[in-house]
Structure formats: C-alpha cells, structure tokens
Design an enzyme around this catalytic site. Structure first.
Site, short mmCIF file in Angstrom:
data_model
loop_
_atom_site.label_atom_id
_atom_site.label_comp_id
_atom_site.label_asym_id
_atom_site.label_seq_id
_atom_site.Cartn_x
_atom_site.Cartn_y
_atom_site.Cartn_z
N ILE B 75 0.17 -1.58 -0.29
CA ILE B 75 0.40 0.20 -0.33
C ILE B 75 1.02 1.32 -0.17
CG2 ILE B 75 -1.60 1.34 1.06
CD1 ILE B 75 -2.51 -1.89 0.49
N ASN B 130 6.21 2.04 13.83
CA ASN B 130 5.46 1.19 12.88
C ASN B 130 7.90 1.01 11.99
OD1 ASN B 130 5.26 -0.36 10.06
ND2 ASN B 130 4.25 0.98 9.01
N CYS B 133 7.72 -1.38 7.71
CA CYS B 133 6.91 -1.65 6.66
C CYS B 133 8.06 -1.51 5.87
CB CYS B 133 6.15 -0.62 6.75
SG CYS B 133 5.29 -0.21 4.87
N GLY B 268 -5.78 -8.96 11.88
CA GLY B 268 -4.86 -7.87 10.33
C GLY B 268 -6.05 -8.06 9.51
#
Lengths: 265, 307
Positions: B75, B130, B133, B268
């Site tokens: 994404i 995060n 990623c 998730g």
C-alpha cells in the site's frame, strides 16, 4: 448491514469460461443499484482467502433473483465454475457507488468490453421503466464472438446496438473505439457510460473528452476488504494521489481518473 | 458476559483492555470503515492505519495480490497525515470508548519523535512504532532490521511522549530476539510482532511482478507458524508484554499466540475475509476459557507446556 447470504439457484454457461450465476438473495435483489458490486466469499477455508468482487448484472426483486456474470480468470473464479446448485455464498453488499442516472430523455451511449457488459446491462435495464426514458445506444466489443457474452440481454435493452470483434467473427471488425468515433460524430450522444479493460476505457475517455461528452466509467482492480479500509484497490486520481475503487467507485466520472498513470503498467 | 464468566480483561503496558483482541495496523482503516459490520465498542483496542507527519499518496497499483492462504500488499503508507488524523479521525475513533493505539511511521528518528509529540493528545492511549514497513524505501524497515537504530528510535520516542510505546518488530531479520532486546533496553513498554514477511509474486504470462511495487508484505494464515515461533522466541528472551499477530483467523489461532507468550493479539488480514472476525475471536476465547476452567484470560499468556 450491507451483507447477506445468497444461494446459487442455477449456473448457466454463457460462453467458454463465462458463467451467469442466478443467485437467490432478497437483500441484494431489493437494494442493489446499477453499477454497484457484491464481495463474495468463494470458499470456506483459507485458500482462496480473499473475497471476490462482482458487478451485479440484473436483479428481479419479485423473485429475490440476482444475476452475476463471472469470467474464469484464476483460482476463485475457477472454483465458482464448479459450484453446484444450492451452494451458499456469504457476501458483502451492495457496495460502492453505482452509475449516475442520465437526464430525462437524454441520448446516451453505452460502451462495453467483454464481461464489462454486466453493469451496463443493469443500467440499460433500469432505464426501461423510467419516465421520459433516455434513448440508449450501445457498442459491445470483444476479441471474438465468444467474448460477446450475454449480448442478447444487452441488445434487447437498447434502442440501437453495434457489435464489434477484433477478428470479425461477429459484428463489425475492429476495436470498440473504431466504432465509437464515427458513431459519436453521427449521433452526438449527450452522455456516455463505459466498462471494460483499462486500455479500452482510457481510449474511450480520450475520445469522449475530445468530443465534450461526459463519460462515466466502472473500474476494476484487485481488491482486499471491499469496504475502504485496506486501500488495496486504489487507482491513480486526476487530482493526484489515489482513489479507492471499492468506496469512491467502482463508477467514476472519467475525468476523476489519471489515465496516463493508469496506463503505466 | 455474566458475572460468572471468565475475566477477559488484560493490561498491556498500562493500557487497560476489556479483552485481548485488537485490530492490526493497516487492516482496519481508522475503525469507521467497519462500523456497519461489528460493534467496535466490544474490541480490546483499535490500532490505526499508520500515520505519518505529512500526507502520503502510497504506491501505484496493483497494491494487493492473493497468494496461497495469504496475501501480498504494498500500500505504501497512504494516509492523510498526522494533522488530518488528529482533526478528522481521532474524534470519531474516541467515540467507540476503547483504547486507541496510533501506529506511526517516519523517515528519520527526528520525524518519529515529532510525530510522538504531536500525537500525545487526549484520546490517544498508546503509540505503536512502525519500524518495519517493508513497502517504503528508506523508511521503517531501515530501522527495524538493525539493533542500534531500533534502540535509538525507541529511545527518542519514549523521551518524546508519556504514552506507552509499542515497538512493532519485523520478521525480516536474522534473529528477531536481538531487535526485541534492543527495543526493551531503549525503554519500549511493549512489543508487537510480527509485521509482514517480505514477499513477491510474478505473472508468468507478462513476466511482470504482480504488485506495482514489485515486492510486498505477506500476511494471512500462511505466515502464522512463523509468527507463533517468533512470539515464543521473543517471550523467552524479553520481559515485556507482547501483542502477537500474524494470520489470526479464529479464537483457536489467537489462543496459540497467547500460549506462546502474547498478552494480547491483533487480527489483520482476517478482517478483509470476515469483517466480524474480531467479535468471533473474542467470543471464542471466552468459550475456550469456560471449557478449560480458565478464570482469567491473562493466565494463558506463556502457558505453553514444553517438557
């Protein structure tokens, strides 16, 4: 809540690798608008894992009937091709934004490529009962005769209809867009609607923009959640960034899409 | 739940949760997207999609691709930026009455620290870093695969906020325990693991990668055994609460993670398959506790038996 259970009443083979599912689903039959989609859970296990999005092709609320056109392209759709009558599908829907309605008595042009015909059949069908009904012309294209699935369902709902195939096996020979240009010049439609492969839509968008005709397109993209959370189905937006096919779409005004970035792949 | 039912409440780094089940970042938007499908006030917590300092457009399509019992995604951290998150998303998120954990991602230690300061506001209950990623170059991944940078980053954020700080660990490392230790020594209050496994898939007809970003993060049941093993390893090495995740589809899967050492779990990819998964997981955990005479769900954490 936009979810329901559908039963497979009948699976009709409408062409090589193409199936028309007749589903019993009162919720979707009653509420789906032309251009909206359903997000179907194909299997019960973890492979295939994700749901599959399908445009609704027709509904009949009196018989709780929902028709969905499926082309086998991979694991999920191949499984559907083997499902027996009575199969139950868990589905989310109706999802997304459908086609904007044409103005009263407008001259409109529908442009379909292959299975992209499904949401346009629903649109044409819905216009049959409106007051001051629009005048509907349609062009339906595909690689060959076999790709023009459900063409009678489409043709019978339009005032004028032109079929076109790349190999000339049905209708005129060439691409949808070869037919579109002279028809637009001759008939000057006030509005156009299109669904099909991205490359086709990009050319249709260019032609309509050049002719000053407002165009609505229904877009397809690999999809995760279907409800706007995962951002997996994003496509390039004309104003920069991306828009979600599942939520802002699947129907967009053609000038919302950045066709140049769309065609980069 | 009746008064005689099991106690599902857990405490993770000082965050009081009514049950141990939360959303995994990036799979649940900002909560509102799923409001029609389940009662969000029943959740243990909501973990948001990653928030960055400035808005991010994300990666070109296709962004997702199904793989056997899993999916790849790239994404690219698309989000409206921290300011818009605070002004537009947070007020709605707060209304669900459950703890809000904001996942943050930055390009530098400084940016992470700045984000942490910005997000230390009413309505945010914890920050999840995060650091792992896989889909953005020179971003979190860069930190999350290296002990000293993970430590430096965690320390900078801990020093910039009084909120609990959760470090989300990448599985794309040689030994996840080393990174976990570095985060713990830097003062992190909890760990979440695992993020997605770096993966790739190719269309053999066009000879092109399926994803616009070429590579992506693999999630779903396919990665679950890897995730359970990593939770087990980290739990034995580090004395911090762990939020376990990776392919949880059912209560059974969630309990596996808790037995391996997780104090809470995150769901998730399953949200995409079945939007009400978290509700079912919560109910299933309660059923399991009843069947196995477990009075408090917290008793399950690390209750793995190895002879």
């Amino acid at each position: 809540m936009p979810r329901a259970v559908a039963h497979l009443k009948r699976r009709e083979t409408v062409g090589p690798g193409h199936y028309l599912l007749h589903l019993a689903c009162p919720e979707i039959a009653a509420s789906a608008q032309p251009g909206q989609f359903i997000h179907l859970r194909v299997g019960d296990g973890t492979d295939p894992l994700l749901r599959r999005p399908f445009s609704v092709m027709l509904t009949n609320p009196d018989e709780d009937d929902v028709q969905v056109l499926v082309r086998t392209v991979g694991r999920g759709t191949e499984l559907i091709a083997d499902h027996e009558e009575g199969k139950q599908y868990d589905l989310l829907g109706p999802l997304g934004h459908g086609w904007p309605k044409p103005g009263p008595g407008e001259d409109i042009m529908l442009v379909a490529g292959g299975v992209g015909v499904a949401p346009l059949i629903f649109l044409a069908d819905s216009l049959r009962t409106v007051e001051d009904r629009p005048y509907v012309r349609a062009i339906f294209g595909g690689a060959d005769q076999d790709a023009l699935v459900c063409w009678t369902e489409f043709a019978s709902r339009c005032e004028e209809f032109t079929a076109v195939t790349e190999d000339g096996s049905a209708g005129e020979t060439g691409l949808v867009t070869d037919v579109l240009v002279p028809e637009i010049e001759r008939d000057r439609p006030q509005r156009a609607y299109a669904c099909g492969p991205d490359a086709m839509l990009a050319v249709v968008a260019e032609i309509c923009a050049g002719a000053g005709i407002p165009l609505h397109v229904s877009m397809e993209q690999w999809m995760g959640c279907g409800v706007g959370a995962c951002l997996g189905c994003a496509i390039p937006a004309a104003e920069g960034g991306y828009v979600r096919v599942c939520t802002e779409g699947p129907v967009f005004d053609a000038d919302q899409i950045d066709w140049e970035r769309m065609n980069e792949r | 739940m009746t008064s005689s039912g099991p106690d599902l409440s857990v405490q993770v780094a000082g965050i009081a949760m009514q049950n141990p089940v939360m959303s995994a970042s990036g799979t649940f938007g900002y909560g509102m997207e799923y409001e029609e499908y389940l009662d969000l006030s029943e959740l243990g917590a909501i973990v948001t999609k990653a928030v960055t300092l400035e808005p991010r457009e994300g990666n070109p399509p296709p962004r997702v691709r199904e793989t056997p019992a899993g999916m790849l995604n790239a994404i690219g951290l698309q989000n409206p930026g921290a300011r818009a998150f605070i002004d537009e998303k947070l007020p709605q998120l707060r209304e669900f009455g459950v703890p809000v954990i904001v996942n943050i991602s930055g390009r530098s230690v400084k940016e992470f620290a700045q984000l942490a300061r910005m997000l230390t506001v009413d309505g945010v209950d914890a920050l999840e870093l995060n650091v792992s990623c896989p889909n953005v170059e020179d971003e979190g991944m860069h930190f999350g695969v290296d002990c000293s940078s993970t430590g430096e980053l965690a320390r900078a954020v801990v020093d910039s906020t009084d909120l609990p700080v959760i470090v989300k660990l990448s599985p794309n490392v040689t030994d996840i325990r080393e990174i976990a230790v570095a985060a713990a020594e830097a003062g992190a209050h909890a760990l979440s693991l695992i993020n997605t496994l770096l993966g790739m898939s190719i269309d053999i007809d066009t000879r092109r990668p399926h994803l616009g970003n070429v590579t992506g993060g693999l999630s779903g049941p396919a990665i679950r055994p890897v995730a359970v093993r990593m939770v087990h390893e980290v739990a034995r090495e580090v004395d911090l609460p762990i939020i376990g995740m990776g392919g949880i589809m059912s209560a059974r899967d969630a309990i596996e993670f808790m037995l391996a050492g997780a104090s809470a779990v995150a769901v998730g990819t399953a949200n995409f398959v079945e939007p009400a998964t978290m509700r079912d997981v919560i109910r299933g955990i309660a059923d399991y506790c009843r069947r196995h005479d477990v009075a408090r769900v917290a008793e399950l954490t690390g209750a793995l038996r190895i002879d």
